[in-house]
Design a protein around this motif. Structure first.
Motif, short mmCIF file in Angstrom:
data_model
loop_
_atom_site.label_atom_id
_atom_site.label_comp_id
_atom_site.label_asym_id
_atom_site.label_seq_id
_atom_site.Cartn_x
_atom_site.Cartn_y
_atom_site.Cartn_z
N PRO A 15 -5.72 -24.69 54.41
CA PRO A 15 -4.71 -25.25 53.74
C PRO A 15 -5.24 -26.55 52.91
CG PRO A 15 -4.40 -25.49 55.99
CD PRO A 15 -5.77 -24.65 55.62
N PRO A 16 -4.70 -26.77 51.77
CA PRO A 16 -4.84 -27.84 51.17
C PRO A 16 -4.57 -29.23 52.08
CG PRO A 16 -3.31 -26.60 49.57
CD PRO A 16 -3.37 -26.08 51.21
N SER A 17 -5.43 -30.22 51.65
CA SER A 17 -5.42 -31.34 52.42
C SER A 17 -4.13 -32.21 52.10
CB SER A 17 -6.77 -32.51 52.10
OG SER A 17 -6.40 -32.98 50.75
N LEU A 18 -3.81 -33.28 52.98
CA LEU A 18 -2.32 -33.78 52.97
C LEU A 18 -2.56 -34.42 51.73
CD1 LEU A 18 0.18 -34.81 53.96
CD2 LEU A 18 -1.36 -36.47 55.26
N ARG A 19 -3.82 -35.04 51.21
CA ARG A 19 -3.65 -35.98 49.96
C ARG A 19 -3.40 -35.07 48.74
NH1 ARG A 19 -9.33 -39.29 50.31
NH2 ARG A 19 -9.83 -37.57 49.25
N HIS A 20 -3.97 -33.67 48.68
CA HIS A 20 -3.63 -32.99 47.92
C HIS A 20 -2.23 -32.62 47.84
CE1 HIS A 20 -8.04 -32.30 47.45
NE2 HIS A 20 -7.78 -32.15 46.17
N ARG A 21 -1.68 -32.23 48.86
CA ARG A 21 -0.15 -31.86 49.07
C ARG A 21 0.69 -33.06 48.51
NH1 ARG A 21 -1.66 -30.12 54.24
NH2 ARG A 21 -0.06 -31.84 55.09
N PHE A 22 0.39 -34.22 49.04
CA PHE A 22 1.10 -35.48 48.66
C PHE A 22 0.99 -35.69 47.05
CE2 PHE A 22 1.32 -39.86 47.68
CZ PHE A 22 2.62 -40.39 48.14
N GLY A 23 -0.17 -35.58 46.55
CA GLY A 23 -0.31 -35.83 44.97
C GLY A 23 0.69 -34.72 44.24
N HIS A 24 0.50 -33.43 44.66
CA HIS A 24 1.29 -32.40 44.15
C HIS A 24 2.72 -32.81 44.11
CE1 HIS A 24 3.55 -28.58 43.82
NE2 HIS A 24 2.58 -28.19 42.74
N ARG A 25 3.10 -33.09 45.22
CA ARG A 25 4.71 -33.49 45.34
C ARG A 25 4.97 -34.80 44.33
NH1 ARG A 25 9.86 -32.76 46.57
NH2 ARG A 25 10.94 -34.30 47.74
N ILE A 26 4.00 -35.75 44.20
CA ILE A 26 4.43 -36.87 43.47
C ILE A 26 4.26 -36.20 41.72
CG2 ILE A 26 3.25 -39.03 42.18
CD1 ILE A 26 4.44 -39.45 45.15
N ARG A 27 3.49 -35.36 41.66
CA ARG A 27 3.53 -34.84 40.10
C ARG A 27 4.92 -33.93 39.88
NH1 ARG A 27 1.97 -30.09 37.33
NH2 ARG A 27 1.18 -30.59 35.41
N GLU A 28 5.09 -33.30 40.92
CA GLU A 28 6.39 -32.30 40.91
C GLU A 28 7.62 -33.54 40.77
OE1 GLU A 28 7.96 -31.08 44.87
OE2 GLU A 28 7.50 -29.15 43.85
N LEU A 29 7.64 -34.49 41.36
CA LEU A 29 8.81 -35.35 41.47
C LEU A 29 8.92 -36.20 39.81
CD1 LEU A 29 8.87 -36.84 44.80
CD2 LEU A 29 10.73 -35.23 43.90
#
Length: 71
Positions: free
Chosen positions: A2-16
């Protein structure tokens, strides 16, 4: 794997950020960050500090719990 926490966090920031209608440069300016740093956050290349995470939440006008929702 699965994607790392940093990647998931970054995706969330971009999405928001996209939901607010801001481009990356506008959001970086609002947060007081360089656009290149914002890019690294959104792609999972940076590991932002707790203070930077609070700044991101403030820039998005959401609380920390909402920032981490669905990560």
């Amino acid at each position: 794997m699965p994607p790392s926490l940093r990647h998931r966090f970054g995706h969330r920031i971009r999405e928001l950020r996209l939901a607010t209608g801001m481009n990356q440069e506008e959001f970086a300016d609002r947060c007081g960050f360089a656009r290149t740093y914002m890019s690294r956050i959104e792609t999972g290349g940076a590991n932002p500090s707790l203070d930077a995470i609070q700044t991101l939440a403030d820039g998005l006008k959401i609380d920390l719990a909402s920032l981490f929702k669905e990560i």
